[in-house]
Structures are given as C-alpha cells and as structure tokens.
Design an enzyme around this catalytic site. Structure first.
Site, PDB file in Angstrom:
ATOM      1  CG  HIS A   1     -39.562 -26.114 -18.488  1.00 27.91           C
ATOM      2  ND1 HIS A   1     -40.803 -26.047 -19.055  1.00 27.91           N
ATOM      3  CD2 HIS A   1     -39.373 -27.414 -18.154  1.00 27.91           C
ATOM      4  CE1 HIS A   1     -41.356 -27.250 -19.073  1.00 27.91           C
ATOM      5  NE2 HIS A   1     -40.512 -28.105 -18.533  1.00 27.91           N
TER       6      HIS A   1
ATOM      7  N   GLY B   1     -37.130 -29.528 -10.686  1.00 25.39           N
ATOM      8  CA  GLY B   1     -38.221 -28.817 -10.015  1.00 25.39           C
ATOM      9  C   GLY B   1     -38.910 -29.672  -8.964  1.00 25.39           C
TER      10      GLY B   1
HETATM   11  P1  AMP Z   1     -40.418 -31.708 -17.781  1.00 24.43           P
HETATM   12  O1  AMP Z   1     -40.107 -30.965 -19.038  1.00 24.43           O
HETATM   13  O2  AMP Z   1     -41.863 -31.762 -17.437  1.00 24.43           O
HETATM   14  O3  AMP Z   1     -39.717 -33.034 -17.689  1.00 24.43           O
HETATM   15  O4  AMP Z   1     -39.779 -30.833 -16.625  1.00 24.43           O
HETATM   16  C1  AMP Z   1     -38.408 -30.513 -16.636  1.00 24.43           C
HETATM   17  C2  AMP Z   1     -38.035 -29.950 -15.292  1.00 24.43           C
HETATM   18  O5  AMP Z   1     -38.819 -28.772 -15.048  1.00 24.43           O
HETATM   19  C3  AMP Z   1     -38.336 -30.911 -14.131  1.00 24.43           C
HETATM   20  O6  AMP Z   1     -37.272 -30.837 -13.192  1.00 24.43           O
HETATM   21  C4  AMP Z   1     -39.622 -30.372 -13.570  1.00 24.43           C
HETATM   22  O7  AMP Z   1     -39.800 -30.663 -12.203  1.00 24.43           O
HETATM   23  C5  AMP Z   1     -39.436 -28.879 -13.785  1.00 24.43           C
HETATM   24  N1  AMP Z   1     -40.723 -28.192 -13.793  1.00 24.43           N
HETATM   25  C6  AMP Z   1     -41.797 -28.462 -14.581  1.00 24.43           C
HETATM   26  N2  AMP Z   1     -42.819 -27.638 -14.266  1.00 24.43           N
HETATM   27  C7  AMP Z   1     -42.385 -26.837 -13.263  1.00 24.43           C
HETATM   28  C8  AMP Z   1     -42.982 -25.789 -12.478  1.00 24.43           C
HETATM   29  N3  AMP Z   1     -44.239 -25.394 -12.688  1.00 24.43           N
HETATM   30  N4  AMP Z   1     -42.231 -25.196 -11.539  1.00 24.43           N
HETATM   31  C9  AMP Z   1     -40.944 -25.595 -11.317  1.00 24.43           C
HETATM   32  N5  AMP Z   1     -40.335 -26.576 -11.999  1.00 24.43           N
HETATM   33  C10 AMP Z   1     -41.038 -27.188 -12.956  1.00 24.43           C
END
Ligand code: AMP
Length: 282
Positions: A35, A148
């Site tokens: 994030h 991401g």
């Molecule tokens: P989430 O909180 O899981 O909904 O993720 C929020 C954003 O962070 C989304 O766009 C995910 O794809 C991105 N994201 C989560 N984990 C990673 C990672 N390891 N590398 C890059 N982006 C990430």
C-alpha cells in the site's frame, strides 16, 4: 494530513483542493509496504501542487465470506501513520453506515471479466468492488487513481468500468511488492501459520518457473498443471485456481504473441492467497 470520517467531512476537506491534480488510493486498511508503494506513486503523480487522497474502508459488500470479513486485520492507527509518512494529504476512513444507506438498492455488475478467476469463486465480490470504487470516484472526483497489480483482475475490471461508464479518471497500475523471500505482501499474510508462512514463497518460485516454461513454448495446460502439483504437495494447501489467460481479456489465450497472465489463488489452511505473473513468448 487531514483525516475525515464522513462524506460531509471529506467534501469539506477536498473543496479547497478542487481543480488540482487529485490522486486517489483506495485500500481496505491493514496497510503494508505494498500500500505504501501505491501511496508514494500517487504522491509522485500528484507532485507538490497536487493532492493525494487515501481511503481506508473495509468494504463489507465485497466480502463473499463472513469469516474472512470478521478476521480481516484492522490496524487503523498504524494505517494513519503510514498514510502520513507516504505523503497523503487527506484520508477518508468511513464506517460502513457512513458509506452505505441501509436501503441501498443499486448494484454495479461487470459481466465479462468478472466471470473467471476470483470472480468465479467469489460470487458478488467484483460487484461489491465496482460499487465501492464507483462511490469513491464520485465522492473524491479524482483525476487519477492507483491500483496494485497484485489484484490484477480487479485492476482490469476497474479499467473496464472506467472505459464503459466514461468515468473521467486515469487508472495507474502499480507493480507487486514482495517480501524478501518472494511472497507477495498481503494484509492476510499475518493470518498464516508459521509452517504456511514458511511454505508460501513457493507460489512465487512456481510462477517464475512457469514464466520460463511458457517462454520456451510449454503448453498452457502443462504450465498450470505443474504449478498446481507443486503447490498441492505442500501439506494443507489446496489450489482454488491456477489459470493461464490473456492478460487483457482474462479469458483463454488465443494468441500467444499477446501478453498472458498466470494467476493463482490457493488456500494455505484457511487463508486464501493470490498472486500472478505476466508471461510472454518472444
Ligand atoms: P486492499 O487493501 O487489499 O484492498 O488493497 C488496496 C490496494 O493495494 C489494491 O489496489 C491492491 O492491489 C494494492 N496492493 C495490495 N497488496 C499489494 C502488493 N503486495 N503490492 C502492490 N499493491 C498491492
């Protein structure tokens, strides 16, 4: 950094910033380096003049499994620190009641890209994602948003939603951030047992081996079977899917000159991990 909890507070915080480049980073909290990299990319895109808006909202509508929602890690104080450190100007952290009306009755269904991969095993998940992201776009009215590639299918569906609904926002895809041993960072990793945490980097090793195999002409079905076999050799691991698809349509590869995607979802005990890798044949 300004922290807002209601739509009214958010609108008031953004009012003086209208007209500037505004970059949105939606998250569900339990923030980690993945994030943080999105937030830093947003800060770069916004520049010194523009503004970065982070949202932290554990969207109940996109959870197809009540247990997953109940056990999803919550670290709000730490999340705010990370947002601040990475240069967010405004954080929106609403409760579920602040976000949704109790009698809400509009849904947002994407009907093609959502029928495969995670969409096939998590009914309603992407409709929930599209609904909340659409609401965030309307509330924030960003010029740009960063997502991401860890959630590759989500990124593809959001690009499709923006295209098909003419939403005036530019979508940026950010590379996957990994731990030193190759495991893709995920808020759910803290729920892995010690044994499964030690074994989980095998996903990345399989994906790298698959990239080599595909580049040297291996059949899609063989590539997938080999990944599945290696992962299911780990005690307590069961693959939800291992699929090699066209990176844009997310459906079967019909033209091997186009970019492909190998996507994996696997249960390590009761924790579902996803990862992916882009593949090409030159
Ligand atoms: P989430 O909180 O899981 O909904 O993720 C929020 C954003 O962070 C989304 O766009 C995910 O794809 C991105 N994201 C989560 N984990 C990673 C990672 N390891 N590398 C890059 N982006 C990430």
């Amino acid at each position: 950094m300004q922290t807002t909890y209601t739509k009214e507070e958010l609108r008031a915080a953004l009012a003086p910033l209208r007209g500037k480049r505004m970059v949105l980073v939606p998250t569900m909290g339990a923030l980690h380096e993945g994030h943080a990299s999105l937030l830093r990319q947003a800060r770069q895109l916004a520049g010194a003049e523009g503004c970065v808006v982070a949202t932290i909202f554990l969207n109940p509508v996109q959870f197809d499994n009540a247990g997953d929602l109940a056990t999803y890690p919550r670290t709000p104080m730490q999340d705010l620190e990370i947002c601040d450190k990475c240069g967010a100007d405004v954080v929106f952290m609403p409760s579920s009641d602040a976000m949704y009306c109790a009698d809400r009755s509009i849904t947002m269904e994407e009907t093609h890209l959502s029928s495969v991969l995670c969409g096939a095993s998590r009914p309603g998940h992407f409709a929930g994602v599209c609904l909340v992201v659409n609401k965030l776009f309307n509330l924030v009215q960003p010029t740009d948003a960063v997502f991401g590639k860890k959630d590759y299918q989500q990124l593809a569906i959001i690009r499709r939603m923006v295209r098909d609904l003419d939403i005036p926002v530019t979508i940026h895809g950010a590379e996957i951030v990994r731990d030193e041993d190759g495991l893709a960072l995920s808020s759910r990793n803290v729920r892995l047992t010690t044994e499964h945490r030690a074994a989980a980097p095998e996903i990345r090793r399989c994906l790298l081996a698959a990239r080599e195999a595909y580049a040297s002409g291996a059949e899609c079905a063989m590539v997938c079977a080999s990944v599945r076999e290696s992962l299911e050799n780990i005690p307590g691991v069961r693959c939800d899917y291992v699929e090699l698809v066209d990176a844009e349509t997310l459906h079967a590869v019909t033209d091997t000159h186009r970019l492909a995607l190998l996507a994996v979802a696997a249960w390590f005990g009761d924790v579902r991990l996803i990862d992916n890798i882009e593949l090409s044949r030159s």
